[in-house]
Design an enzyme around this catalytic site. Structure first.
Site, mmCIF file in Angstrom:
data_model
loop_
_atom_site.group_PDB
_atom_site.id
_atom_site.type_symbol
_atom_site.label_atom_id
_atom_site.label_comp_id
_atom_site.label_asym_id
_atom_site.label_seq_id
_atom_site.Cartn_x
_atom_site.Cartn_y
_atom_site.Cartn_z
ATOM 1 N N ALA A 1 -11.872 5.457 -0.359
ATOM 2 C CA ALA A 1 -13.147 5.081 -0.972
ATOM 3 C C ALA A 1 -13.351 5.748 -2.323
ATOM 4 O O ALA A 1 -14.472 6.039 -2.717
ATOM 5 C CB ALA A 1 -14.310 5.424 -0.032
ATOM 6 N N ASN B 1 1.566 11.926 -1.801
ATOM 7 C CA ASN B 1 1.051 10.635 -1.386
ATOM 8 C C ASN B 1 1.875 10.002 -0.280
ATOM 9 O O ASN B 1 1.364 9.191 0.497
ATOM 10 C CB ASN B 1 0.933 9.691 -2.581
ATOM 11 C CG ASN B 1 -0.305 9.985 -3.411
ATOM 12 O OD1 ASN B 1 -1.119 10.823 -3.042
ATOM 13 N ND2 ASN B 1 -0.457 9.307 -4.528
ATOM 14 N N HIS C 1 6.950 -0.855 -11.306
ATOM 15 C CA HIS C 1 5.665 -0.451 -11.858
ATOM 16 C C HIS C 1 5.853 0.920 -12.491
ATOM 17 O O HIS C 1 5.640 1.952 -11.876
ATOM 18 C CB HIS C 1 4.627 -0.379 -10.742
ATOM 19 C CG HIS C 1 3.222 -0.150 -11.218
ATOM 20 N ND1 HIS C 1 2.646 -0.883 -12.233
ATOM 21 C CD2 HIS C 1 2.271 0.727 -10.811
ATOM 22 C CE1 HIS C 1 1.401 -0.471 -12.422
ATOM 23 N NE2 HIS C 1 1.155 0.515 -11.575
#
Length: 318
Positions: A12, A104, A184
């Site tokens: 969020a 991550n 990317h």
């Protein structure tokens, strides 16, 4: 309007919350679930979004849920047809996507395992960085078929290339069609041969040195935003990109997007997640599209594949 189905956004932060708001405003889902490990944050954001419904005129309900690294709270995502993973640390100035790998990886692995447990039929859309590696890890950790785990990168990178070209040519963005493939990051492959301005090849509109300059700027697009913000990273354009992908999956549209998809024989490349064009619909990737490329562009794509392959091999033990 018929609203149906549930979509979940994990994380969020600015990226995740903006994505949730975009999905809710589409007004095509019955429910958007927003989760985060910061207690109360997703609930507060969901309350705020729901109170915007009378103003913006949508009915989709947003549900905020606090989760824990141990998996508590994930039962709220049950039945989700799409799960978007934005969880993870954002880049800071001077930090590369690869600097984020280990920290991550742990986060994305935990999320993917909980998605597999509570939403086993979902399509996973990954946006956590480093993107190509996290997409591969999410597939390994979830055990989902590869066509149901997709990374978002090319939609964003192509949009950046499009905007750069439009500004350089002094035209509206609607007059520009631009495409990027590959990784990317450093091995991104902008595709000038498939890019046009006002229906004309970009080489007929802009000098070669300017196109090269814009290619470099596109490749470094995320870092440029990070350097200007100084805290945080891009989220308006990235959230728009992944929301459009989710919409295509939900509507089973078959629309073609540049995404990070499993490549198995296309372009003479096999066994790697790579930025290519693909048709999206229910169940994820319907088909990888072999875009016509020049010899130079194809060589760049194959070079990107090998660079990404080596990095993706590293995530298996993370």
């Amino acid at each position: 309007m018929a609203r149906q189905g549930k979509v979940t956004v994990v994380g969020a932060g600015f990226y995740g919350s903006t994505t949730a708001q975009r999905l809710a405003e589409y007004d095509i889902f019955e429910e958007v679930v927003l989760t985060d490990i910061i207690e109360g944050k997703p609930e507060g954001l969901a309350l705020d979004m729901n109170q915007s419904r009378p103003i913006e005129g949508f009915e989709t309900k947003v549900t905020g849920v606090t989760t824990t690294p141990a998996g508590e709270g994930y039962e709220a995502i049950a039945g989700s047809e799409i799960v978007i993973i934005t969880a993870g640390l954002p880049r800071k100035p001077g930090m590369s996507r690869m600097d984020l790998l280990e920290v991550n990886a742990k986060i994305v692995r935990g999320v993917a395992e909980n998605v597999a447990k509570h939403a086993p039929s979902a399509v996973i859309l990954v946006v956590s960085n480093p993107l190509d590696e996290m997409t591969a890890l999410a597939q390994l950790a979830s055990g989902f078929p590869r066509e149901r785990v997709i990374g978002q990168a090319g939609v964003l990178d192509s949009a950046r290339f499009t905007d750069n070209l439009a500004q350089a040519a002094g035209v509206e963005v609607a007059q520009v069609s631009a495409l990027t493939l590959g990784s990317h990051g450093d091995t991104m492959v902008p595709v000038p041969s498939q890019s046009t301005i006002g229906g004309r090849p970009i080489a007929e509109v802009l000098p070669a040195e300017k196109v090269d300059e814009l290619v470099t700027r596109t490749r470094n697009g995320g870092a440029e935003v990070v350097a200007l913000l100084k805290t945080g990273s891009a989220y308006y354009a990235p959230s728009a990109a992944v929301a459009r992908m989710a919409k295509a999956v939900h509507e089973d549209s078959g629309a073609v997007f540049p995404v990070c998809a499993w490549v198995d024989g296309q372009f003479g490349i096999s066994g790697v997640y790579l930025g290519v064009q693909a048709s999206l619909g229910a169940g994820g990737i319907k088909e990888v599209v072999e875009t016509p490329l020049t010899d130079t562009e194809l060589a760049g794509l194959r070079e990107a594949a090998e660079a990404v392959r080596a990095k993706q091999a590293d995530v298996q033990n993370l």
